[in-house]
Design an enzyme around this catalytic site. Sequence first.
Site, PDB file in Angstrom:
ATOM      1  N   GLU A  32       0.839  -1.199   0.000  1.00 14.23           N
ATOM      2  CA  GLU A  32       0.000   0.000   0.000  1.00 14.23           C
ATOM      3  C   GLU A  32       0.875   1.250   0.000  1.00 14.23           C
ATOM      4  O   GLU A  32       1.703   1.437   0.885  1.00 14.23           O
ATOM      5  CB  GLU A  32      -0.911   0.019   1.244  1.00 14.23           C
ATOM      6  CG  GLU A  32      -1.899  -1.112   1.308  1.00 14.23           C
ATOM      7  CD  GLU A  32      -2.988  -0.979   0.255  1.00 14.23           C
ATOM      8  OE1 GLU A  32      -3.426   0.161  -0.033  1.00 14.23           O
ATOM      9  OE2 GLU A  32      -3.396  -2.020  -0.283  1.00 14.23           O
ATOM     10  N   GLU A  73      -3.960   2.581   9.747  1.00 13.50           N
ATOM     11  CA  GLU A  73      -3.862   2.388   8.293  1.00 13.50           C
ATOM     12  C   GLU A  73      -4.080   0.917   7.936  1.00 13.50           C
ATOM     13  O   GLU A  73      -4.746   0.595   6.951  1.00 13.50           O
ATOM     14  CB  GLU A  73      -2.498   2.867   7.782  1.00 13.50           C
ATOM     15  CG  GLU A  73      -2.347   2.808   6.284  1.00 13.50           C
ATOM     16  CD  GLU A  73      -3.255   3.783   5.549  1.00 13.50           C
ATOM     17  OE1 GLU A  73      -3.994   3.329   4.658  1.00 13.50           O
ATOM     18  OE2 GLU A  73      -3.210   4.986   5.870  1.00 13.50           O
ATOM     19  N   GLU A  80     -11.251  -2.036   3.825  1.00 15.31           N
ATOM     20  CA  GLU A  80     -11.409  -1.915   2.376  1.00 15.31           C
ATOM     21  C   GLU A  80     -11.448  -3.290   1.707  1.00 15.31           C
ATOM     22  O   GLU A  80     -12.266  -3.528   0.811  1.00 15.31           O
ATOM     23  CB  GLU A  80     -10.286  -1.072   1.779  1.00 15.31           C
ATOM     24  CG  GLU A  80     -10.402   0.407   2.097  1.00 15.31           C
ATOM     25  CD  GLU A  80      -9.275   1.223   1.492  1.00 15.31           C
ATOM     26  OE1 GLU A  80      -8.347   0.652   0.887  1.00 15.31           O
ATOM     27  OE2 GLU A  80      -9.338   2.453   1.623  1.00 15.31           O
TER      28      GLU A  80
END
Length: 128
Positions: A32, A73, A80
């Site tokens: 990411e 995060e 997600e």
Amino acid sequence: MTQQKPQRKTGFAHLIAATGYSVAGLRRMWQESAFRQEVIGGAAVLLLLLALGGSAGQIGLMTVLLLALLAIEALNTAIEAIVDHLSPDWSVFAKQAKDIASAAVFLMILANGVCLSVILLDLALAAA
């Protein structure tokens, strides 16, 4: 075809397995760009505080906040992934879940910024 659930580990074997799961999660997170940016930015902040003579307490506090940012995060990315699996097409619930998780990351970035600003002000006043 479904896979059979692995047998639950206990004791020291559980510790070893959990460590492996965490390392796998960190490897996944490194994919990411936001995570990589936060790691690099966090390292730069800590190096700046070291260069400016930040105290152990200041550096420790900033380290804890940076680690909390990375943890949030990771939770954002997990949310997600789950939402994308449950709702491959666009949906209101998917957008709201992702927006709320993103807001959590944003708020943690703000907390880091406030803390860093206070520490830098403290260092500037001490140097004056």
